[in-house]
Structures are given as structure tokens and as C-alpha cells.
Write a protein that holds these residues in place. Structure first.
Motif, PDB file in Angstrom:
ATOM      1  N   UNK A   1     -19.738 110.871 145.352  1.00  0.00           N
ATOM      2  CA  UNK A   1     -19.734 110.192 143.916  1.00  0.00           C
ATOM      3  C   UNK A   1     -18.640 109.432 143.533  1.00  0.00           C
ATOM      4  N   UNK A   2     -17.490 109.789 144.207  1.00  0.00           N
ATOM      5  CA  UNK A   2     -16.182 108.953 143.789  1.00  0.00           C
ATOM      6  C   UNK A   2     -15.945 107.763 144.906  1.00  0.00           C
ATOM      7  N   UNK A   3     -17.142 107.495 145.931  1.00  0.00           N
ATOM      8  CA  UNK A   3     -16.861 106.693 146.808  1.00  0.00           C
ATOM      9  C   UNK A   3     -16.783 105.132 146.625  1.00  0.00           C
ATOM     10  N   UNK A   4     -16.378 104.453 147.187  1.00  0.00           N
ATOM     11  CA  UNK A   4     -16.254 102.713 147.152  1.00  0.00           C
ATOM     12  C   UNK A   4     -17.586 102.427 146.753  1.00  0.00           C
ATOM     13  N   UNK A   5     -18.762 102.482 147.465  1.00  0.00           N
ATOM     14  CA  UNK A   5     -20.235 101.696 146.758  1.00  0.00           C
ATOM     15  C   UNK A   5     -20.281 102.259 145.331  1.00  0.00           C
ATOM     16  N   UNK A   6     -20.202 103.627 145.164  1.00  0.00           N
ATOM     17  CA  UNK A   6     -20.729 103.972 143.879  1.00  0.00           C
ATOM     18  C   UNK A   6     -19.680 103.514 142.835  1.00  0.00           C
ATOM     19  N   UNK A   7     -18.418 103.173 143.117  1.00  0.00           N
ATOM     20  CA  UNK A   7     -17.316 102.620 142.239  1.00  0.00           C
ATOM     21  C   UNK A   7     -17.486 101.156 141.965  1.00  0.00           C
ATOM     22  N   UNK A   8     -17.998 100.494 142.954  1.00  0.00           N
ATOM     23  CA  UNK A   8     -18.336  99.057 142.705  1.00  0.00           C
ATOM     24  C   UNK A   8     -19.594  98.882 141.909  1.00  0.00           C
ATOM     25  N   UNK A   9     -20.705  99.571 142.255  1.00  0.00           N
ATOM     26  CA  UNK A   9     -21.749  99.645 141.559  1.00  0.00           C
ATOM     27  C   UNK A   9     -21.483  99.613 140.040  1.00  0.00           C
ATOM     28  N   UNK A  10     -20.713 100.957 139.616  1.00  0.00           N
ATOM     29  CA  UNK A  10     -20.486 101.246 138.212  1.00  0.00           C
ATOM     30  C   UNK A  10     -19.588 100.146 137.635  1.00  0.00           C
ATOM     31  N   UNK A  11     -18.709  99.593 138.203  1.00  0.00           N
ATOM     32  CA  UNK A  11     -17.802  98.605 137.792  1.00  0.00           C
ATOM     33  C   UNK A  11     -18.723  97.634 137.596  1.00  0.00           C
ATOM     34  N   UNK A  12     -19.716  96.863 138.286  1.00  0.00           N
ATOM     35  CA  UNK A  12     -20.420  95.715 138.127  1.00  0.00           C
ATOM     36  C   UNK A  12     -21.210  95.733 136.837  1.00  0.00           C
ATOM     37  N   UNK A  13     -22.011  96.997 136.845  1.00  0.00           N
ATOM     38  CA  UNK A  13     -23.089  97.198 135.561  1.00  0.00           C
ATOM     39  C   UNK A  13     -22.077  97.433 134.260  1.00  0.00           C
ATOM     40  N   UNK A  14     -21.054  98.148 134.407  1.00  0.00           N
ATOM     41  CA  UNK A  14     -20.102  98.223 133.234  1.00  0.00           C
ATOM     42  C   UNK A  14     -19.546  96.926 132.632  1.00  0.00           C
ATOM     43  N   UNK A  15     -19.045  96.023 133.642  1.00  0.00           N
ATOM     44  CA  UNK A  15     -18.371  94.821 133.322  1.00  0.00           C
ATOM     45  C   UNK A  15     -19.605  93.934 132.554  1.00  0.00           C
ATOM     46  N   UNK A  16     -20.517  93.810 133.098  1.00  0.00           N
ATOM     47  CA  UNK A  16     -21.618  92.931 132.414  1.00  0.00           C
ATOM     48  C   UNK A  16     -22.324  93.505 131.322  1.00  0.00           C
ATOM     49  N   UNK A  17     -22.303  94.578 130.897  1.00  0.00           N
ATOM     50  CA  UNK A  17     -22.595  95.137 129.793  1.00  0.00           C
ATOM     51  C   UNK A  17     -21.661  95.222 128.922  1.00  0.00           C
ATOM     52  N   UNK A  18     -20.449  95.230 129.097  1.00  0.00           N
ATOM     53  CA  UNK A  18     -19.223  95.018 128.068  1.00  0.00           C
ATOM     54  C   UNK A  18     -19.312  93.312 127.809  1.00  0.00           C
ATOM     55  N   UNK A  19     -19.592  92.504 128.755  1.00  0.00           N
ATOM     56  CA  UNK A  19     -19.572  91.048 128.210  1.00  0.00           C
ATOM     57  C   UNK A  19     -20.812  90.593 127.580  1.00  0.00           C
ATOM     58  N   UNK A  20     -21.797  91.482 127.780  1.00  0.00           N
ATOM     59  CA  UNK A  20     -22.978  91.096 126.994  1.00  0.00           C
ATOM     60  C   UNK A  20     -23.914  90.277 127.854  1.00  0.00           C
ATOM     61  N   UNK A  21     -23.765  90.376 129.167  1.00  0.00           N
ATOM     62  CA  UNK A  21     -24.333  89.469 130.095  1.00  0.00           C
ATOM     63  C   UNK A  21     -25.673  90.131 130.569  1.00  0.00           C
ATOM     64  N   UNK A  22     -27.059  89.723 130.368  1.00  0.00           N
ATOM     65  CA  UNK A  22     -27.868  90.638 130.780  1.00  0.00           C
ATOM     66  C   UNK A  22     -28.264  90.569 132.213  1.00  0.00           C
ATOM     67  N   UNK A  23     -28.415  91.703 132.846  1.00  0.00           N
ATOM     68  CA  UNK A  23     -29.029  91.917 134.266  1.00  0.00           C
ATOM     69  C   UNK A  23     -30.560  91.765 134.347  1.00  0.00           C
ATOM     70  N   UNK A  24     -31.016  90.739 134.998  1.00  0.00           N
ATOM     71  CA  UNK A  24     -32.201  90.396 134.943  1.00  0.00           C
ATOM     72  C   UNK A  24     -32.902  91.114 136.482  1.00  0.00           C
ATOM     73  N   UNK A  25     -32.172  91.318 137.220  1.00  0.00           N
ATOM     74  CA  UNK A  25     -32.552  91.856 138.521  1.00  0.00           C
ATOM     75  C   UNK A  25     -31.251  92.591 139.278  1.00  0.00           C
ATOM     76  N   UNK A  26     -31.577  93.605 140.086  1.00  0.00           N
ATOM     77  CA  UNK A  26     -30.590  94.059 140.824  1.00  0.00           C
ATOM     78  C   UNK A  26     -31.191  94.706 142.138  1.00  0.00           C
ATOM     79  N   UNK A  27     -30.274  94.703 143.205  1.00  0.00           N
ATOM     80  CA  UNK A  27     -30.637  95.716 144.204  1.00  0.00           C
ATOM     81  C   UNK A  27     -29.222  96.352 144.814  1.00  0.00           C
ATOM     82  N   UNK A  28     -29.297  97.294 144.641  1.00  0.00           N
ATOM     83  CA  UNK A  28     -27.867  98.210 144.892  1.00  0.00           C
ATOM     84  C   UNK A  28     -28.064  99.495 145.546  1.00  0.00           C
ATOM     85  N   UNK A  29     -26.920 100.013 146.048  1.00  0.00           N
ATOM     86  CA  UNK A  29     -27.028 101.307 146.630  1.00  0.00           C
ATOM     87  C   UNK A  29     -27.896 101.364 148.075  1.00  0.00           C
ATOM     88  N   UNK A  30     -28.065 102.494 148.425  1.00  0.00           N
ATOM     89  CA  UNK A  30     -28.766 102.592 149.821  1.00  0.00           C
ATOM     90  C   UNK A  30     -27.934 102.694 150.944  1.00  0.00           C
TER      91      UNK A  30
END
Length: 198
Positions: free
Chosen positions: A110-139
Motif C-alpha cells: 500500500x506504500x508502493x510507488x504506483x499507489x503513491x503516484x495515484x494518490x498524489x495525482x488525485x489529491x493534487x487535482x482535487x486541491x486545485x479544483x480541477x475536475x477529473x473527467x476520466x481516469x485509468x489507474x492501477x493494475x
């Protein structure tokens, strides 16, 4: 570029980016990248047909490295600013997010690089108020992404590390392995609406 979509690419310029790459454009452009555990964020403003894509490997540097677009915190600001330089309005930007696959054959955590990257991207966009219209993450499969800067349209395919894709994929994964500095948290569900798989 993928032969199946040559006609759709039309007269658009073509660019490829790798780790640390950022490309925004007013001129219609198709930006291509290949992702393993890295993340690519596409931003676009549909009112002025301006958009761009970045490709980063970690949220931030842990070694005091100079500011670099290899890290999400800088890559995101660069992409936003570049879009705005080409006429986009920050308040109208929409996002598409890709990557964060577990392809490096290291025990998943749960503390690996892929999970960290995903969490950062989603958090950054939420903080900046930029809506995510689609995503394909993980796997577990790498992704090849084509982002149309003028429309936000995205073509994406998952790559297996066999056959014709092997050399390209392994070269990209090797870049990530050399560049990764530290592990770090949590996968998000995939939402492939507004993404054409090929």
C-alpha cells in the motif's frame, strides 16, 4: 503512431514524451507516452481547444534534487502554466489521469510507488479544483496513451511485456527502474469513460 488511428490523427502534430516530459499546445497535437508505475495527466480547456500532457515518476524528490518535471509537484505546475500560456483558463481546465501500474515485479504494498503516484495525482487535482473527467489507474499492465490537445480525446491501450510491444515497454520500464528513488500509497478505481481503448 498507431496505424489504426492514422486517419483520426489527421494533420495534427505528433509528439512523444517520456519521464519528465511536459507538452502543451494551442496547435492541434497528439501527445504520446508509455507508462508503467509513472503517471500522466492530461489537461484541456475545451472553450479554447488548448491542452497538454505530462509524465512524472514520483510525487516529489526525497533527495533535495533541483526542481524537476520528473516529480509530480513540479510537473503539474508546469503543465498548468504551459496550458495557460497557450490561452487556457485555469478555472476551465479538465483532467484525465493515467498510469500507476504495478509493472516492476516488486512485492506490491500500500506504500508502493504506483499507489503513491495515484494518490498524489488525485489529491493534487482535487486541491486545485480541477475536475477529473476520466481516469485509468492501477493494475498490472503498462499503458500507451495518445492525448489530443485540442479536444482532450484520449486513445489508450494496455501493453503486455511480450511480443511486439516488449522492447518499447521494457525500455520505458528500465527508465523507471533507474529513476525511482523511493517507495511511497493507495490505488484508485479505474474509470475508462471518455477513453478509447485500442
Amino acid at each position: 503512431m498507431n496505424k489504426r488511428y492514422e486517419q483520426e490523427f489527421g494533420e495534427r502534430r505528433r509528439r512523444s514524451i517520456h519521464i519528465g516530459g511536459v507538452c502543451a499546445s494551442k496547435a492541434p497535437t497528439v501527445v504520446r507516452t508509455i507508462l508503467g508505475s509513472c503517471i500522466a495527466v492530461g489537461l484541456y480547456d475545451s472553450q479554447v481547444n488548448v491542452g497538454g500532457l505530462n509524465h512524472f515518476m514520483l510525487p516529489e524528490s526525497s533527495s533535495g534534487e533541483a526542481v524537476s518535471a520528473r516529480y509530480g509537484v513540479h510537473a503539474m505546475e508546469l503543465l498548468i502554466n504551459d496550458c495557460m500560456k497557450h490561452g487556457a483558463d485555469r478555472s476551465r481546465l479538465q483532467a484525465k489521469v493515467f498510469g500507476g501500474a504495478h509493472v516492476l515485479r516488486i512485492a506490491e504494498s500500500s506504500g508502493g510507488v504506483p499507489q503513491s503516484n495515484i494518490r498524489f495525482a488525485l489529491s493534487f487535482l482535487e486541491t486545485e479544483g480541477i475536475p477529473i473527467v476520466s481516469r485509468d489507474l492501477g493494475g498490472y499492465a503498462a499503458r500507451e496513451v495518445y492525448f489530443f490537445t485540442d479536444t482532450g480525446r484520449t486513445l489508450m491501450r494496455r501493453l503486455e511485456s511480450t511480443g511486439a510491444d516488449q522492447q518499447t515497454l521494457m525500455a520505458e520500464v528500465a527508465r523507471e527502474k533507474k529513476s525511482l528513488a523511493r517507495p511511497a500509497p493507495q490505488s484508485a478505481p479505474a474509470d475508462d469513460s471518455n477513453i478509447t481503448l485500442f
